[in-house]
Design an enzyme around this catalytic site. Structure first.
Site, PDB file in Angstrom:
ATOM      1  N   TYR A  33       0.832  -1.202   0.000  1.00  0.00           N
ATOM      2  CA  TYR A  33       0.000   0.000   0.000  1.00  0.00           C
ATOM      3  C   TYR A  33       0.862   1.245   0.000  1.00  0.00           C
ATOM      4  O   TYR A  33       2.065   1.201   0.259  1.00  0.00           O
ATOM      5  CB  TYR A  33      -0.951   0.004   1.193  1.00  0.00           C
ATOM      6  N   ARG A  52       8.147   4.282  -4.731  1.00  0.00           N
ATOM      7  CA  ARG A  52       8.241   3.310  -3.640  1.00  0.00           C
ATOM      8  C   ARG A  52       7.240   2.172  -3.836  1.00  0.00           C
ATOM      9  O   ARG A  52       7.544   1.005  -3.544  1.00  0.00           O
ATOM     10  CB  ARG A  52       8.025   3.982  -2.288  1.00  0.00           C
ATOM     11  N   LYS A 149       6.579  -1.882   1.975  1.00  0.00           N
ATOM     12  CA  LYS A 149       5.372  -1.319   2.596  1.00  0.00           C
ATOM     13  C   LYS A 149       4.185  -2.269   2.375  1.00  0.00           C
ATOM     14  O   LYS A 149       3.313  -2.037   1.531  1.00  0.00           O
ATOM     15  CB  LYS A 149       5.082   0.078   2.047  1.00  0.00           C
ATOM     16  N   GLU A 182      12.033   2.785  14.225  1.00  0.00           N
ATOM     17  CA  GLU A 182      11.068   3.711  13.634  1.00  0.00           C
ATOM     18  C   GLU A 182       9.762   3.563  14.384  1.00  0.00           C
ATOM     19  O   GLU A 182       9.620   2.694  15.243  1.00  0.00           O
ATOM     20  CB  GLU A 182      10.868   3.423  12.148  1.00  0.00           C
ATOM     21  N   LEU A 207      11.459   1.522   6.993  1.00  0.00           N
ATOM     22  CA  LEU A 207      10.849   1.944   5.740  1.00  0.00           C
ATOM     23  C   LEU A 207      11.491   3.251   5.289  1.00  0.00           C
ATOM     24  O   LEU A 207      11.702   4.155   6.103  1.00  0.00           O
ATOM     25  CB  LEU A 207       9.348   2.141   5.939  1.00  0.00           C
TER      26      LEU A 207
END
Length: 287
Positions: A33, A52, A149, A182, A207
């Protein structure tokens, strides 16, 4: 006005939008996504987001559901149909619908594409940034390929829920060495005493955030030094400033980590200046 959703070639009312029960996104979290900010009638940093998306699809060997230009047209159309001038547009691509089996289905299986959009209140977001947010640290519990992702976000969901239960807005994953990786849905930053921006390198451990990349552009324009390295929870708690970045939060000051206030417990000037400069620096694609 009814919300409108795009699903596999059809625009329909959001409440009527459906995917097949054997869609591999539902069965296996076999999909990826992207989320793009919409601000002042523009889709923000769309090129980087689609780049990405291309990488995520490639890493999972999923084909594009439509060509890139067609996807751009769909994003703009969904935003227009929902009359979103400030908010977000969400893209989800899965491997498609097939009989449940762990191995990949036939190469003729078409990937599924869902696009939604919704409005948000930019004044409320600015007010939140003016107060800052708290984060909760949690042990890393995700798979190693968080650089992709994917829609497999259960550890992120559990971390965010735990954060919410403690009054925090975000959770920071911390590795076995005590280094911040993160957030559950954001990249993590600190500002050192000498004004250097520090964030973990975007290798396979985190990411590669799109907002993170734009913040680096802003920092370069403002003459700020950026250092890509790990930092410990203790270093973050004693930093001059801390903040998180994502398309859904932009630059959001962090004023508390666990039970410790960062600096004086108020948003810092560096993070607020980065936030103020974001729109002018980011790529803008008109709806």
């Amino acid at each position: 006005m009814s919300r409108i959703t795009y699903v596999n070639g059809r625009y329909s009312r959001h409440r009527d939008a459906v995917v097949h029960v054997e869609d591999r996104g539902y069965q296996f979290a076999d999909g990826v996504y992207e989320v793009c900010e919409i601000a002042r009638g523009y889709i923000i940093d769309m090129t980087r987001h689609l780049d990405r998306l291309a990488r995520s699809l490639s890493e999972l060997q999923i084909a594009w559901p439509v060509d890139r230009d067609a996807l751009v047209a769909i994003l703009r159309e969904v935003a227009r149909r929902n009359r979103v001038s400030d908010g977000m547009v969400y893209i989800q691509v899965t491997r498609g619908v097939a009989r449940r089996d762990h191995v990949f289905p036939s190469a003729t299986t078409r990937p599924s594409l869902v696009v939604t959009a919704r409005s948000s209140d930019p004044q409320a977001a600015r007010a939140k940034a003016g107060e800052g947010v708290a984060v909760l640290t949690v042990p890393e519990s995700r798979w190693d390929r968080v650089d992709i992702k994917t829609v497999g976000l259960l550890p992120n969901v559990l971390a965010r829920q735990k954060a919410k239960e403690t009054g925090a807005a975000e959770a920071w994953f911390v590795d076995a060495d005590g280094i911040v990786k993160e957030g559950a849905a954001t990249n993590a930053w600190i500002v050192t005493a000498d004004g250097t921006l520090v964030t973990r390198p975007a290798d396979f451990g985190i990411l590669r955030g799109i907002t993170r990349a734009t913040v680096m552009d802003i920092a370069a324009g403002q003459g700020l030094k950026v250092e890509e390295r790990g930092f410990t929870v203790e270093e973050a708690k004693h930093a001059r400033e801390a903040f998180i970045t994502a398309a859904t939060t932009l630059v959001m000051p962090v004023v508390r980590i666990d039970e410790t206030s960062v600096a004086n417990g108020h948003p810092g000037s560096v993070s607020l200046a980065l936030r103020d400069a974001f729109f002018e620096t980011a790529e803008k694609t008109p709806i």
